[in-house]
Design an enzyme around this catalytic site. Structure first.
Site, PDB file in Angstrom:
ATOM      1  N   ARG A 193      77.249  -4.950  18.794  1.00  0.00           N
ATOM      2  CA  ARG A 193      78.355  -4.549  19.660  1.00  0.00           C
ATOM      3  C   ARG A 193      78.422  -5.464  20.868  1.00  0.00           C
ATOM      4  O   ARG A 193      77.411  -5.736  21.507  1.00  0.00           O
ATOM      5  CB  ARG A 193      78.164  -3.093  20.108  1.00  0.00           C
ATOM      6  CG  ARG A 193      79.297  -2.566  20.973  1.00  0.00           C
ATOM      7  CD  ARG A 193      79.112  -1.089  21.275  1.00  0.00           C
ATOM      8  NE  ARG A 193      77.995  -0.837  22.175  1.00  0.00           N
ATOM      9  CZ  ARG A 193      77.554   0.375  22.512  1.00  0.00           C
ATOM     10  NH1 ARG A 193      78.124   1.454  21.975  1.00  0.00           N
ATOM     11  NH2 ARG A 193      76.545   0.532  23.330  1.00  0.00           N
ATOM     12  N   ARG A 252      72.928  -2.472  20.679  1.00  0.00           N
ATOM     13  CA  ARG A 252      73.542  -2.346  22.008  1.00  0.00           C
ATOM     14  C   ARG A 252      73.152  -3.554  22.854  1.00  0.00           C
ATOM     15  O   ARG A 252      72.056  -3.591  23.407  1.00  0.00           O
ATOM     16  CB  ARG A 252      73.075  -1.061  22.688  1.00  0.00           C
ATOM     17  CG  ARG A 252      73.321   0.209  21.886  1.00  0.00           C
ATOM     18  CD  ARG A 252      72.792   1.400  22.667  1.00  0.00           C
ATOM     19  NE  ARG A 252      72.920   2.651  21.947  1.00  0.00           N
ATOM     20  CZ  ARG A 252      71.968   3.187  21.180  1.00  0.00           C
ATOM     21  NH1 ARG A 252      70.801   2.546  21.036  1.00  0.00           N
ATOM     22  NH2 ARG A 252      72.159   4.330  20.576  1.00  0.00           N
ATOM     23  N   CYS A 303      77.729   6.104  14.311  1.00  0.00           N
ATOM     24  CA  CYS A 303      76.539   5.582  14.982  1.00  0.00           C
ATOM     25  C   CYS A 303      76.175   6.374  16.239  1.00  0.00           C
ATOM     26  O   CYS A 303      75.310   5.968  17.000  1.00  0.00           O
ATOM     27  CB  CYS A 303      76.711   4.108  15.336  1.00  0.00           C
ATOM     28  SG  CYS A 303      78.051   3.785  16.506  1.00  0.00           S
ATOM     29  N   HIS A 333      62.936   4.555  33.273  1.00  0.00           N
ATOM     30  CA  HIS A 333      62.127   3.608  32.507  1.00  0.00           C
ATOM     31  C   HIS A 333      60.863   4.277  31.983  1.00  0.00           C
ATOM     32  O   HIS A 333      60.419   4.004  30.872  1.00  0.00           O
ATOM     33  CB  HIS A 333      61.731   2.421  33.397  1.00  0.00           C
ATOM     34  CG  HIS A 333      62.755   1.344  33.453  1.00  0.00           C
ATOM     35  ND1 HIS A 333      63.420   0.895  32.333  1.00  0.00           N
ATOM     36  CD2 HIS A 333      63.220   0.603  34.485  1.00  0.00           C
ATOM     37  CE1 HIS A 333      64.257  -0.073  32.685  1.00  0.00           C
ATOM     38  NE2 HIS A 333      64.151  -0.260  33.973  1.00  0.00           N
ATOM     39  N   GLU A 339      85.814   5.746  19.535  1.00  0.00           N
ATOM     40  CA  GLU A 339      85.096   6.643  20.445  1.00  0.00           C
ATOM     41  C   GLU A 339      86.000   7.252  21.518  1.00  0.00           C
ATOM     42  O   GLU A 339      85.515   7.789  22.508  1.00  0.00           O
ATOM     43  CB  GLU A 339      83.927   5.902  21.096  1.00  0.00           C
ATOM     44  CG  GLU A 339      84.304   4.565  21.709  1.00  0.00           C
ATOM     45  CD  GLU A 339      83.090   3.746  22.125  1.00  0.00           C
ATOM     46  OE1 GLU A 339      82.027   4.351  22.395  1.00  0.00           O
ATOM     47  OE2 GLU A 339      83.215   2.508  22.208  1.00  0.00           O
ATOM     48  N   ASP A 363      80.726   9.318  23.040  1.00  0.00           N
ATOM     49  CA  ASP A 363      81.903   9.197  23.900  1.00  0.00           C
ATOM     50  C   ASP A 363      83.102   9.928  23.313  1.00  0.00           C
ATOM     51  O   ASP A 363      83.951  10.435  24.058  1.00  0.00           O
ATOM     52  CB  ASP A 363      82.252   7.729  24.134  1.00  0.00           C
ATOM     53  CG  ASP A 363      81.461   7.128  25.291  1.00  0.00           C
ATOM     54  OD1 ASP A 363      80.942   7.904  26.119  1.00  0.00           O
ATOM     55  OD2 ASP A 363      81.362   5.890  25.367  1.00  0.00           O
TER      56      ASP A 363
END
Length: 561
Positions: free
Chosen positions: A338, A294, A509, A187, A438, A462
């Site tokens: 997505r 996302r 992307c 974070h 992907e 991926d």
């Protein structure tokens, strides 16, 4: 002059005086047997300490103007009914003081996350240690250094920082952040990049011996921490900072310009985002839309808190409000959202979601596989998406597709949801539905998938990982992670051809769209739609303006040789 080397986390050059945060006093956790009749009083001690920390978190939430997600997550963790029930049961069974029991239980939870084999979840283990460590401090009457004492404009130096600490110091307009510990996906790292604070982690522990007010230059581009720089170095960096400022000024001109090559070939550049705030940044940076939203970031609270109670926090209405706001921000620009791309880790305790342990979550029950096996979770998200569709130009995208049957099943569920909303009198749009390409499977059967998809978006991260069998997070095999591998290029080419034959749009992307060299190569392959981090948009526009289509094609030929 001393120079220390680390790992670059957030780019930029920071200059200012050092401010070293002293190490926190080490907790000594007593282990004291208690009688059964003392359980209630020990539990009340815990509740009082927990509620005290919860009030502190609430106060911080009210003071923060920007991203509040971390503190909201921490509030959910403290209220997590699963954790609190397990803690109460453990206290009753073990009959030890509540400090010992709490420390044991939080370490157990954190260790499960560390052992998950997933870097992201491993970082979330630190969140558990952070927030319940604060409860322990209350119980033990330990008072850590007050970060409100940090002056503005300093280069902050510390062993490590907790996520909640990072939120407090974000208000201090730091010149830079230098840590001995910390991960790229922590974070603290995410916040440093979000706030534009130059940051270098993995520095030697000797940096803690730096004195407050010593002059510091933190070059996060080359991962260097320079202490007490000489006059020549100061002058050199003054010139670098001026050059960076001029460079940023020049790039500002490209924000409002269309993306096109020197010979006039038009491109469309979109942004990848994970929060509503990032949508605003994307618009400022000149994005023509959102190529990838996302949505798993909306579910971060559930992943972190591991409780059914928390899972209900992201309700249909809460998701609807987030999607609606992003669509309204972008106006008539396309927004591709997505559906949930979560892993199959055993700690993912969500309503109606499986909780099985998996050896390799990234290859297991994740993304569209999980959505199809958890229909209520999937339908809730689709309902929120369709309800929000009337507020903008929405596209829905399914992740990790490997078969035509998966797309057909997912589209059937989407149609059911849309029909149900119409029957309820809810206004919805007819939303295009596409897929992420992907996996090698998707690239090979792209022609089949094109018959059931309205668009393709190639997720290169991926795609490279799965095609080459290389973990992109594993430093031991980093040399084998090759985005320009012939197998990867052929899969991308096959996908482009299949989309062209079917007359559907195709975009990229993944990270390949964000870097100049790979973005130009993709352009040479025929890709005209690229989605990237907002800060990269002007850079790619600038590069495209200096090159012709023939030159782009020559770049591709060079990569194939």
């Amino acid at each position: 002059m001393d120079i220390f080397f680390g790992a670059s986390i957030s780019p930029g050059i920071g200059r200012g005086n050092a401010f070293v945060i002293p190490d926190q006093a080490q907790r000594i956790i007593p282990q004291t047997p208690i009688a059964a009749e003392q359980v209630e009083s020990e539990w009340l001690r815990y509740v009082y300490a927990r509620d005290s920390v919860a009030k502190q978190i609430q106060t911080q939430l009210e003071q923060i103007q920007g991203d509040k997600e971390i503190f909201e997550t921490y509030s959910l963790m403290l209220a997590d009914p699963v954790f609190n029930k397990e803690l109460g049961d453990y206290l009753t069974e073990q009959l030890f003081n509540v400090e010992f029991v709490l420390n044991s239980k939080m370490e157990e939870y954190a260790q499960r996350l560390r052992d998950s084999g997933n870097d992201y979840l491993a970082e979330r283990g630190q969140d558990i240690i952070d927030i319940f460590g604060r409860v322990l401090n209350e119980l033990l009457n330990i008072h850590p250094f007050d970060l409100e004492q940090v002056p503005e404009g300093v280069v902050l130096i510390a062993q490590s920082l907790n996520p909640s600490d990072a939120m407090v110091i974000s208000k201090k307009r730091l010149a830079g952040l230098a840590l001995v510990e910390g991960g790229l996906s922590s974070h603290v790292a995410i916040l440093a990049r979000s706030y534009g604070v130059p940051a270098v982690f993995a520095l030697p522990k000797e940096i803690k011996q730096i004195h407050n007010s010593e002059r510091i230059i933190l070059d996060a581009d080359s991962a260097e921490l320079i202490v007490d720089p000489d006059a020549g170095t100061v002058l050199d960096y003054q010139k670098k900072v001026e050059q960076i400022a001029e460079r940023k000024k020049a790039l500002l001109l490209f924000r409002s310009k269309p993306a096109q090559t020197k010979d006039g070939e038009r491109f469309h550049l979109y942004a990848n985002i994970g929060t509503v705030e990032e949508a605003k940044i994307a618009l400022e940076e000149g994005a023509e839309g959102i190529g990838l939203f996302r949505t798993e970031f909306l579910f971060m609270n559930e992943l972190n808190s591991m409780s059914e109670g928390a899972a209900r926090a992201v309700s249909e209405d809460a998701q609807f409000e987030a999607y609606k706001e992003v669509l309204q921000i972008m106006g008539d620009r396309p927004v591709t959202i997505r559906t949930l791309d979560a892993g199959g880790d055993k700690l993912l305790r969500m309503v109606d979601a499986p909780v099985e342990s998996e050896k390799n979550p990234l290859m297991g029950l994740r993304a569209i596989r999980m959505s199809l096996q958890t229909p209520q979770l999937f339908k809730t998200q689709l309902r929120a998406l369709y309800r929000a569709s009337v507020y903008g130009n929405l596209k829905i995208m399914f992740p990790l597709i490997t078969s035509q049957e998966q797309v057909e099943q997912a589209r059937t569920v989407a149609k059911q949801v849309r029909d149900e909303l119409l029957e309820e009198g809810v206004k919805v749009k007819d939303v295009p539905i596409g897929i992420m390409v992907e996996t090698a499977a998707a690239g090979i059967i792209a022609d089949c998938l094109a018959t059931v998809s309205d668009f393709f978006s190639i997720g290169t991260n991926d795609l490279v990982q799965y095609t080459l069998g290389v973990d992109r997070e594993n430093i031991n095999v980093a040399d084998s992670y090759d985005e320009f591998h012939l197998a990867v290029l052929r899969l991308i080419e096959n996908t482009i051809k299949a989309a062209g034959a079917a007359g559907i749009p195709v975009s990229v992307c993944g990270e390949m769209a964000s870097r100049i060299d790979s973005a130009m190569m993709l352009a040479g392959m025929g890709i005209r739609n690229l989605s990237m981090g907002p800060s990269q948009i002007s850079l790619v526009k600038e590069k495209l303006s200096t090159i012709t289509v023939k030159e782009l094609e020559a770049i591709l030929d060079g990569k194939k040789k």
